[in-house]
Structure formats: C-alpha cells, structure tokens
Design an enzyme around this catalytic site. Sequence first.
Site, PDB file in Angstrom:
ATOM      1  N   ILE A  20       0.882  -1.086  -0.184  1.00  0.00           N
ATOM      2  CA  ILE A  20      -0.140   0.042   0.037  1.00  0.00           C
ATOM      3  C   ILE A  20       0.873   1.185  -0.088  1.00  0.00           C
ATOM      4  CG2 ILE A  20      -2.137  -0.987   0.978  1.00  0.00           C
ATOM      5  CD1 ILE A  20      -1.073  -0.059   3.820  1.00  0.00           C
ATOM      6  N   VAL A  28       5.287  -0.699   2.669  1.00  0.00           N
ATOM      7  CA  VAL A  28       4.225  -0.744   3.733  1.00  0.00           C
ATOM      8  C   VAL A  28       3.157  -1.944   3.007  1.00  0.00           C
ATOM      9  CG1 VAL A  28       2.460   0.058   5.291  1.00  0.00           C
ATOM     10  CG2 VAL A  28       4.618   1.401   4.731  1.00  0.00           C
ATOM     11  N   ASP A 136       8.327  13.670  13.429  1.00  0.00           N
ATOM     12  CA  ASP A 136       7.888  13.765  12.034  1.00  0.00           C
ATOM     13  C   ASP A 136       6.485  13.836  11.944  1.00  0.00           C
ATOM     14  OD1 ASP A 136       8.167  14.104   9.427  1.00  0.00           O
ATOM     15  OD2 ASP A 136       8.235  12.182   8.781  1.00  0.00           O
TER      16      ASP A 136
END
Length: 651
Positions: A20, A28, A136
């Site tokens: 994905i 991922v 982040d």
Amino acid sequence: MNAEPGIPAQIDDYRILHRIGHGGQGSVFRAEDPHGTPVALKVIHDELSKDPDHRRRFLREVELARRVAPFCTARVLDVGVLGDRPYIVSEFVPGTSLHHVVQKEGPRSGGGLERLAVATATALAAIHRAGIVHRDFKPSNVLMGPEGPVVIDFGISRALDHTATMSGSIGTPGYMAPEQIENGEVTPAADVFAWAATMVFAATGKRAFPGDTVPQLINAIMNRPPVLTGVPSGLRPLIEQALNKNPALRPTAAELVKNLTGDEFHVETAPLPPTPPPPPVKKSRRPAWLAAALAVVVAGGVLTWQFWPDADDSATGEGTKITTSLTPAPVTFGKPVGDPIEVQENDVRAVALTEIGGRTVVVSGGDDNTVRVTDLNTREELYAMPGHEKWVRGVATGNLDGAEIAVTAGDDGTVRLWDLRKGTQWSNSMLGHDGGVKCVALGTVDGALVAVAGGEDGTIRVWDIHSGEQVGEPMTGHEGTVWGVGLAEVDGAPVVVSTGDDKTVRVWDLSTRQQIGEPMTGHEGWARSVAIGTLDGKPIAITGGSDKTARIWDLTTRTSIGSPLTGHTSWIWSVAFAEIGGKPVVVTASEDKTVRVWDLTTSTEIGAPLEGHTDRVWTVAVGTVAGKQVAVSGGRDETIRMWDLQPPLPG
C-alpha cells in the site's frame, strides 16, 4: 503487484495481501494476522538495516512505541526481523491522510477542525507520556479514519534517525521546528510546533511558512512569522503560541488538550520576531554551516540537500524530508537531483514533463495501470488517475483550449485524455487499435490538435482531440508492433516518424496518411523509440533499439547522419532530444540500468553514464525544473529519477 523482490507471501504469523506504499524508509503492506484481522506491516529497506547496532537500536525504539496508549493513535502491535530487515506491525486504519483530504476536498472548518485539533493533540500527549517524541508530525502522518483522526508513525523516525546522519535529525520541511533545523534538538516542543503547522494547513490548505523550495521554507521558519490568514479566531491564539520560535515558550501537548477542551490555560509568550528586510540574516547561535547555507540561498547559489521520502507518503504527496547536515555545494552535470520519486506501484513505463500553474510536473504511467502527476520541485504527488485496465505504455502532454492535458496509450487498446488540473479523465477513451497501444504523441493538423498512436496491430492512428474521433484511415506498412511515434515538420508539412519491430524507421505525411519514400534502415534489431529534434537547422529523428545503438536521421533526405551512438551494453528503450548551452544532445535510457547523454554534433558520449537505477530504465524525458535543465527517467525499479543537465558540460 502484491509484493516486491525479497518479500515472501508470509512474514512470521502475518500473511501479506498487497503493498500500500513505499519510499525511503521501506515498504508498507496490508497484511492479516493469524485471526484474519487486517494489519499494516512495514518492512524497512535492506540498506537501512545492515548494521547490527542499528538494528538493535531500531527494535529498542519501536518497543517504546508499543507502550503508547491508543488514544487517537495507530497502535504498534508487533516488531520483528525478516532476515536482516526489521519490520513493524501496526493497527490497520482504513482512510486517507489529512494531506490528501485537504488537497482533494479543501480546508477543514467548524466542528470538524476542532475535533481534528483535539484528537491529534490528545495523540501527541499520549505519545509524550510514553517518553517518545514523534519527530515527524505532519498532515500525511494523520489518517482520517472512519472513527476519527489517527496519528501514525510515531517513534519510527527516531528509530531510523541513524540512517540519515549521525549528527542531524530527520524532519519534513514546512513542519520542522527552528531548533530542529538549527542544531538537531528534537524534544516534545518540536512536536507541538509541527502540530500547530499541521493545523494551519488543515484550516487553510496552505503552509504556515510558505516557500516553493526547501531553502525558502527553512528561511521562513527561522526568520519570519507564520502566515495565519484563514485560521479561525478561536484557534489562532493557541496556534501562535505553539509556533513560537522559542521552544521554552510553547505549550505542552497536555496543555494543548486542556485549552482545546475548555480548561483554563495561560502561557507567557514572547512576541514573534519582526520580518527582517532582505537579505534575511539572523544573528544567533545558529551554527556556521546554516548561516553559510542561507547566505548562499540569498546569493542565488545552489545547495545540496538530502531527501528521505517516507514509505507511507508515496500516495499522499507530503513526502520530502531533509537532514540538518546541509552542505553548500554546486550540483554538477549528470548528478542526481534529490532522491528517487516513488509514486508508481510497479514499473514506470513512460514519463512526460509539463507545467501546471507555474509548477513543473512529471506525468508518469506504468504497470500499476495508473497515470500519476507529481510536482518535481516539491516531490508531491498531485493525482493518481486510474482508468487504464492494463499497463500504461506511453504519455504525451499538451494544451487544449487553455487547459493542461495528457494523452496516454495503454496495453488495454485505448488512448485516453486527462485533465491535469483536475486529475480526471477528460472524455471517453479513443478506440480503434486492435491490441495494445505502445506509444502516443501530440501535434496539429490544419490547426486541429491531434493524437497519434502506434501499437501491436502494426498501425499508426490519428484522433481529433476535441471530438475523440479517429481521423482518416490508419497508416499501415510496419511488419510487427509499432513502438515509437514522433511528430515533426518537413518542408512546412507535418509528418509522423515511426519505429517498429521490423527494424525500420518510417516517415509519413500526416495530412495524406501516405508513407514518404522508402523505410530508413540501419538498426540491426527492433527499433523501440524515437525523438524529434534539429541539427544544423535541419529536422532530425533520433531512434534507439535492441542493437544497443541510437541513430540520427535527416528527415529531409531520409538518410542517416554521422555514426551510431554506441556505448550502452543492452537495449535502448527510450530517447529524448535537448539543447544544452546551445549544443544539441540526445539522452538515452537503457536495459543496462543507465541513462546517457550524447553530443549529436560529434556522436560521442558526454561525461559518465548516469547511474542510480537498480534495474532496466524504460523511459526518459527532458525539461526545466526551477530554472535548471534536467533529465527525468523511470524504470523497472519503480522509481522516477531526476538528473542535472546544467552546463558546463564535461569534456
């Protein structure tokens, strides 16, 4: 494409379903645990995990992330090692990133914005209580799930921090706190700054610190107040406090939650610094390297930046990261510009460059059956356009009635027209080919914009772009698949140049559909690509083929010019013409994993091969990005790469 090389169908107890996302950290995958529950499984790239000490640190940091209370966060469920590659398993959250939602639907407002602010601040408070700094926080790390906003990837940047620089800190331009840029100091206060910048984007659709380039963003964060126009008045004071350039004067995440949920909240603040006159120079404890870097920006020099696109950002467009180990240095001819762009989820078969609203974009097509539009300056993916039912083989860009368009050719036998400002298919598919369409070009006939395409049926066909109707009879003569088409003008008349499996290069009168003269021969194998240019004022075609050569043809006399361009060790799949410093050149892309640049006046290679692709290079185009000439290539390694073509040229 369900996986990638080296990724099995089963990792420990988790069954891999499909990928994905992928990027600089890793890939991922959507997977299932032994009970059939969907999970997200991130496998870290091999090159980031070879050092045993780094792997141990990674596993230790991710174990800390597992302690975070699941308040508005995607829970970290498991961590392990696949060979030498660490992996992380987290809760699968169906939904789209905040960045993508704002881009597609516009800014958040009212109760939706308030719920977003509370949920994300609550998530940060839970993360900080576990002793973790997100490092982040940004719009693409907030998923808009069915049960509300969910924060992802907390603790992962810390675990991977060693992969960027041993002295710097990872972050994303536009959401990095001043102290993170200045000296690499990342505390919970930096997360609060990033949260506030994210809320500004959510409320306005724009960054709190505007800038079209990374140096401009850095300068704005360090020296200028945030732009909060459009932020609701009830939220604005808290945002201003959280964006204070002094981390000690920002509220904590817990204090954000108290304020947002109605509790009394007071924090002493200092006024934001006034906007300094240009050139911006801020005298502070900023290290010498940063002061020098900003000075170079003001002087119009060039900086070298390291970019780390995140694995989950390939579909959201907010994927450019920067380390604080910046070094002012000239970018020389043939060097990579930034890190690879990883938006296509399979082979990148075709690329073309154009401008949309002053931004240079690359339009790419590939084996994931999609057409994608990516800003080459920011590395943001603007659109992923599905529609083709098989591989996208060709892309051409142009302008129709003042609107930027792309025309694509697919193995599904269709030619399709796309509106690049809206990211949608413009009209019905153009049909006619019997079999896959391998190439497409745009041009005009009698003032009308037309698409010209070639394919497996050995024909070249023409469509009127306005009506979508096929114009006239197909051009026939090639024996086998037509792989390349280009449009030129010879003696004032429009012509089509085509290449094919029959080793020939042919020229056709676009008005009459008749072949002009005899086929041009010389290639000793399939002729797979063609580009149009000029040499000494004459129209020429450059072709590449399976005989590992590129050849130059005079379209007026239909004869070869000079010597074949030799040096590639395998098939040449794509060619592109350019002029660099007044010198006509051709850029070639090959099965041998290299891109090469050639001087057409001498038939010699310029400089060393451009190396970086890890598999065959299918396509190359040339253009200008931020005032610099570049080559853009795509390949079987699923990446799009950009190369500096600025003069001076190597000898």
